[in-house]
Write a protein that holds these residues in place. Structure first.
Motif, short mmCIF file in Angstrom:
data_model
loop_
_atom_site.label_atom_id
_atom_site.label_comp_id
_atom_site.label_asym_id
_atom_site.label_seq_id
_atom_site.Cartn_x
_atom_site.Cartn_y
_atom_site.Cartn_z
N LEU A 5 0.87 -1.25 0.08
CA LEU A 5 0.04 0.00 -0.03
C LEU A 5 0.72 1.26 -0.07
CD1 LEU A 5 -2.35 -1.14 2.95
CD2 LEU A 5 -2.70 -0.94 0.67
N ASN A 6 0.26 2.37 -0.40
CA ASN A 6 1.20 3.60 -0.36
C ASN A 6 0.66 4.12 1.21
OD1 ASN A 6 -1.22 5.53 -0.12
ND2 ASN A 6 -1.28 5.48 -2.33
N VAL A 35 4.89 -0.78 3.07
CA VAL A 35 4.19 0.50 2.60
C VAL A 35 5.31 1.54 2.01
CG1 VAL A 35 3.36 2.69 3.86
CG2 VAL A 35 2.92 0.40 4.71
N THR A 36 4.92 1.88 0.66
CA THR A 36 5.62 3.01 -0.10
C THR A 36 5.37 4.15 0.54
OG1 THR A 36 4.06 3.18 -1.76
CG2 THR A 36 5.56 1.30 -1.88
N ASP A 37 6.25 5.17 0.44
CA ASP A 37 6.06 6.58 0.53
C ASP A 37 6.90 7.71 -0.12
OD1 ASP A 37 5.44 8.80 2.25
OD2 ASP A 37 6.73 8.32 3.90
N GLY A 38 6.54 7.36 -1.45
CA GLY A 38 7.32 8.42 -2.23
C GLY A 38 8.73 8.47 -2.38
N GLU A 62 6.98 11.70 -14.78
CA GLU A 62 5.72 11.42 -14.40
C GLU A 62 5.66 10.57 -13.43
OE1 GLU A 62 1.82 10.99 -14.65
OE2 GLU A 62 2.85 12.54 -15.90
N THR A 63 4.49 10.41 -12.43
CA THR A 63 4.29 9.43 -11.53
C THR A 63 3.27 8.33 -11.80
OG1 THR A 63 2.97 10.77 -10.31
CG2 THR A 63 5.25 10.99 -9.92
N THR A 64 2.47 8.75 -12.81
CA THR A 64 1.48 7.71 -13.04
C THR A 64 1.93 6.32 -13.44
OG1 THR A 64 0.20 9.59 -14.32
CG2 THR A 64 -0.50 7.08 -14.72
N GLY A 65 1.23 5.41 -12.59
CA GLY A 65 1.88 3.93 -12.51
C GLY A 65 2.80 3.68 -11.83
N ALA A 66 3.43 4.60 -11.19
CA ALA A 66 4.53 4.24 -10.21
C ALA A 66 4.38 3.24 -9.21
CB ALA A 66 5.12 5.84 -9.33
N GLY A 67 3.10 3.24 -8.67
CA GLY A 67 2.88 2.29 -7.52
C GLY A 67 2.70 0.91 -8.21
N ASP A 68 2.22 0.86 -9.37
CA ASP A 68 2.03 -0.58 -9.94
C ASP A 68 3.06 -1.05 -10.40
OD1 ASP A 68 -0.74 -0.25 -9.79
OD2 ASP A 68 -0.86 0.65 -11.77
N ALA A 69 4.24 -0.43 -10.56
CA ALA A 69 5.50 -0.52 -11.10
C ALA A 69 6.45 -1.08 -9.82
CB ALA A 69 6.32 0.62 -11.91
N PHE A 70 6.09 -0.57 -8.67
CA PHE A 70 6.67 -1.00 -7.86
C PHE A 70 6.74 -2.37 -7.39
CE2 PHE A 70 7.13 -2.01 -3.03
CZ PHE A 70 8.43 -1.14 -2.77
#
Length: 70
Positions: A5-6, A35-38, A62-70
């Motif tokens: 999760l972020n 837990v991701t925190d940018g 660009e940060t779109t999709g960054a969580g998915d890529a993590f």
């Protein structure tokens, strides 16, 4: 199972604000919680060991999709 999760999602779900308290609370739902925190990196807990990593300092385009890529 791994729960990723972020930080904002983790705070809402756990009702807590302190990273270790968030991870401890959420660990009851999954074997490993991340837990991701940018730009601050990520933290994880497996019920026994704590893990953390700093984010690489890069120029963000660009940060779109960054969580998915993590």
């Amino acid at each position: 199972m791994i729960l990723i999760l972020n930080k904002e999602e983790a705070q809402v779900l756990s009702g807590k604000n302190v990273d270790k308290e968030i991870l401890q609370y959420l660990q009851s739902y999954a074997r490993m919680v991340v837990v991701t925190d940018g730009a601050n990196g990520a933290s994880a807990f497996d019920g026994d060991k704590w893990y953390s990593i700093l984010a690489n300092r890069i120029k963000v385009v660009e940060t779109t999709g960054a969580g998915d890529a993590f």
